[in-house]
Design an enzyme around this catalytic site. Structure first.
Site, PDB file in Angstrom:
ATOM      1  N   GLN A 205       0.829  -1.192   0.000  1.00 11.63           N
ATOM      2  CA  GLN A 205       0.000   0.000   0.000  1.00 11.63           C
ATOM      3  C   GLN A 205       0.870   1.250   0.000  1.00 11.63           C
ATOM      4  O   GLN A 205       1.594   1.518   0.952  1.00 11.63           O
ATOM      5  CB  GLN A 205      -0.926   0.004   1.224  1.00 11.63           C
ATOM      6  CG  GLN A 205      -1.949  -1.132   1.190  1.00 11.63           C
ATOM      7  CD  GLN A 205      -2.765  -1.214   2.464  1.00 11.63           C
ATOM      8  OE1 GLN A 205      -2.226  -1.058   3.543  1.00 11.63           O
ATOM      9  NE2 GLN A 205      -4.047  -1.455   2.325  1.00 11.63           N
TER      10      GLN A 205
ATOM     11  N   GLN B 145       0.049  -0.178  -5.812  1.00 10.42           N
ATOM     12  CA  GLN B 145      -1.136  -0.527  -5.030  1.00 10.42           C
ATOM     13  C   GLN B 145      -1.676   0.719  -4.325  1.00 10.42           C
ATOM     14  O   GLN B 145      -0.929   1.478  -3.711  1.00 10.42           O
ATOM     15  CB  GLN B 145      -0.800  -1.600  -3.990  1.00 10.42           C
ATOM     16  CG  GLN B 145      -2.001  -2.059  -3.182  1.00 10.42           C
ATOM     17  CD  GLN B 145      -1.687  -3.250  -2.284  1.00 10.42           C
ATOM     18  OE1 GLN B 145      -0.659  -3.914  -2.461  1.00 10.42           O
ATOM     19  NE2 GLN B 145      -2.560  -3.532  -1.356  1.00 10.42           N
ATOM     20  N   ASP B 146      -3.009   0.941  -4.453  1.00 12.23           N
ATOM     21  CA  ASP B 146      -3.681   2.044  -3.750  1.00 12.23           C
ATOM     22  C   ASP B 146      -3.144   3.413  -4.159  1.00 12.23           C
ATOM     23  O   ASP B 146      -2.875   4.275  -3.304  1.00 12.23           O
ATOM     24  CB  ASP B 146      -3.553   1.882  -2.234  1.00 12.23           C
ATOM     25  CG  ASP B 146      -4.194   0.605  -1.721  1.00 12.23           C
ATOM     26  OD1 ASP B 146      -4.984   0.010  -2.465  1.00 12.23           O
ATOM     27  OD2 ASP B 146      -3.912   0.223  -0.574  1.00 12.23           O
TER      28      ASP B 146
ATOM     29  N   ASP C 136      -6.251  -2.381  -6.621  1.00  6.18           N
ATOM     30  CA  ASP C 136      -7.173  -1.417  -5.988  1.00  6.18           C
ATOM     31  C   ASP C 136      -6.651   0.007  -6.138  1.00  6.18           C
ATOM     32  O   ASP C 136      -6.667   0.796  -5.178  1.00  6.18           O
ATOM     33  CB  ASP C 136      -7.350  -1.737  -4.499  1.00  6.18           C
ATOM     34  CG  ASP C 136      -7.750  -3.175  -4.234  1.00  6.18           C
ATOM     35  OD1 ASP C 136      -8.388  -3.775  -5.107  1.00  6.18           O
ATOM     36  OD2 ASP C 136      -7.424  -3.691  -3.145  1.00  6.18           O
TER      37      ASP C 136
ATOM     38  N   ARG D 252     -13.317  -4.588  -7.336  1.00  4.35           N
ATOM     39  CA  ARG D 252     -13.800  -5.570  -6.364  1.00  4.35           C
ATOM     40  C   ARG D 252     -14.359  -4.814  -5.152  1.00  4.35           C
ATOM     41  O   ARG D 252     -13.978  -3.662  -4.887  1.00  4.35           O
ATOM     42  CB  ARG D 252     -12.685  -6.523  -5.928  1.00  4.35           C
ATOM     43  CG  ARG D 252     -11.470  -5.881  -5.283  1.00  4.35           C
ATOM     44  CD  ARG D 252     -10.501  -6.931  -4.787  1.00  4.35           C
ATOM     45  NE  ARG D 252      -9.291  -6.342  -4.205  1.00  4.35           N
ATOM     46  CZ  ARG D 252      -8.432  -7.023  -3.456  1.00  4.35           C
ATOM     47  NH1 ARG D 252      -8.645  -8.312  -3.209  1.00  4.35           N
ATOM     48  NH2 ARG D 252      -7.353  -6.437  -2.950  1.00  4.35           N
TER      49      ARG D 252
END
Length: 530
Positions: A322, A344-345, A366, A434
């Site tokens: 993250q 990520q993120d 994500d 998701r």
């Protein structure tokens, strides 16, 4: 629902003529039951308002908000658990997050009380949008506190969840009260029942809004720098952080333009809460670059923020897990021609209302997440090659309450990929999104979807979590990855009509989009064809 709220309105109206009845327990109890009738946690609602001693709907709603303030404040001030977490090295980071976001929740509740006090039935649409946004953010902040303990050891996270249980129920109830009561206000025009608030004629109000928007567009178009940041020393400041330190601690009136000249600024940029109406203006996304490799490169906590013509990136890489490039936690944020690069993120579109136009956002897992109501118009989402044995998800929307306005809308945008991902062996699984939270909501419409997107479209989070309660829709998209024939068939996958698609355009979904028009950036408030 209509009957219940109209019934409540009748009782409230009678009270103005029968003031001697207002203090009677039976009358008050009946009013409380009616106000609580549409909430999900009725028992908590009725207990909260048991001592209200009023039948005035405004006062009852204010009392509910005030009680929620008290509940959260009690957690902050008196919790032995939080005190312990503050001294334990393994949980101190989570405590710091909780301390910040719960204070923000209290601020939003207090602001909401003031808004209810000045409720104007003639301005129901804008009132609903603003108040629902604030109340949904209260729930988001409590959820953020709980999430902060996710990667800590021990059972502190579960204890925190239990500690905030009642406060979360109270916040949800407040959102339910406002959503349902003001829906009736808008549809049946019960402004006389709740008071007009002296708002004047609709024509006069429209003219005032148009004048305000016109002034702001002129201000933004001129973009005369208030401050200049230049790495080479040619400006007043060499770093963005230095310029931000010189900003007034509170700003609600003046547009402050910080020109950031070309250069790579390796620093963490934090725009504090209440330092509103700030513009970060670069000299182009390939020239002005803000970069970092820690938890985030930039964080925006203030309202009415505008960013133009720059790049924000987190260079932690796919192995960095993250690593947020930009977190936006302020209301009415507008970003135009901005690159948000990470893995990520990458973009944490945390809460409130946000608008992105002509932006490029890259990442792996994500890489657009949060619970804001964000519309991405004419944006490009670039999927990057992830770490070994990882799949990619473009979105992970985090709505937690069915009445929350939160949702991601990709409108006339593009989902593409870097060449390294396309040529990966074995192929990388790529999904549109998701469900991070139970009521996750994402709408993709009139957009171009690349061939590399898995034909099933959407990925699970864990097992069957949120598959029935999420809201995912695709409408009139194009491109080799846009076919829906073999998409997953969860209950949460929706087939929407043109009318529903229209309801997710900026002119409808935001309730009041004057703040986007005032930013002076390209914006289409209606449907856009590919």
């Amino acid at each position: 629902m209509l009957a219940a709220v109209i019934g409540a309105a009748v009782i409230f109206s009678r009270n103005s003529e029968e003031k001697h009845e207002s203090g009677k327990p039976g009358v008050t109890s009946k009013a409380v039951k009616l106000v609580c009738s549409q909430t999900d946690y009725k028992e908590t609602c009725e207990k909260t308002l048991a001592g209200a001693n009023t039948t005035d709907p405004k006062k009852l709603i204010e009392a509910a908000f005030d009680a929620t303030v008290g509940s959260i404040t009690e957690v902050l001030k008196s919790s032995a658990l939080l005190k312990m977490a503050a001294t334990d090295p393994s949980t101190k980071g989570a405590f710091d997050v909780c301390d910040e976001v719960l204070e923000n929740a209290v601020d939003d509740l207090r602001s909401s009380i003031q808004k209810v006090e000045s409720l104007d039935g003639g301005k129901a649409k804008a009132f609903v949008a603003d108040l629902r946004t604030r109340l949904a953010a209260v729930g988001d902040d409590q959820e953020t506190c709980i999430d902060a303990f996710e990667n800590t050891t021990g059972d502190t996270g579960e204890k925190m969840k239990e500690l905030l249980k009642t406060a979360k129920e109270m916040a949800s109830n407040g959102l339910a009260m406002v959503t349902d009561l003001t829906k009736i206000l808008g549809s049946l025009q019960l402004s006389k029942v709740l008071g007009s608030g002296g708002g004047g004629s609709s024509g006069a109000r429209k003219l005032m809004v148009e004048e305000y928007v016109g002034r702001r567009i002129q201000q933004v178009a001129e973009m005369k720098p208030t401050m200049v940041v230049a790495k080479d020393g040619s400006g007043e400041f060499k770093t963005i952080a230095e310029a931000i330190k010189k900003l007034p601690p509170k700003n609600n009136e003046t547009l402050i333009v910080i020109l950031i000249k070309a250069g790579v600024y390796a620093e963490t940029v934090i725009l504090p809460k209440k330092v509103n109406k700030v513009v970060l203006l670069g000299e182009g996304p390939t020239k002005t670059i803000i970069t970092g490799n820690l938890n985030f490169a930039a964080a925006v906590n203030a309202d009415d923020f505008i960013a133009k013509d720059l790049t924000m990136e987190n260079t932690a890489g796919s192995e960095g897990h993250q690593a947020v490039a930009l977190r936006v936690s302020g209301d009415q944020a507008v970003l135009f021609n901005v690159n948000i690069f990470g893995y990520q993120d990458s973009l944490y579109a945390h809460k409130y209302r946000q608008f992105y136009r002509g932006c490029t956002i890259s990442g792996t897992i994500d890489f657009v997440f949060g619970d804001s109501l964000s519309i991405f118009q004419d944006c490009t989402f670039v999927v990057r090659k992830p770490g070994k044995n990882q799949a990619c998800m473009v979105t992970a929307q985090g709505r937690i309450d069915i009445r929350s306005p939160g949702g991601f809308v990709l409108q006339k945008s593009r989902i593409s990929a870097e060449p390294e991902l396309i040529s990966s062996t074995p192929p990388v699984k790529v999904y549109l999104g998701r469900p991070w939270k139970e009521m996750s909501r994402t709408i993709i419409m009139n957009s171009d979807i690349g061939v590399f997107v898995d034909p099933t479209g959407w990925s699970v989070w864990a097992g069957t979590f949120a598959l029935d309660t999420c809201y995912y829709a695709e409408f009139e998209n194009v491109g080799p990855g846009s076919g829906t024939a073999v998409r997953v068939t969860w209950k949460g996958i929706k087939k929407i009509t043109p009318q529903i698609a229209e309801s997710w355009t900026g002119g409808v979904a935001y309730g009041d989009d004057s703040w986007i028009k005032a930013a002076g950036v390209p914006y289409v408030p209606t449907m856009m064809k590919v």
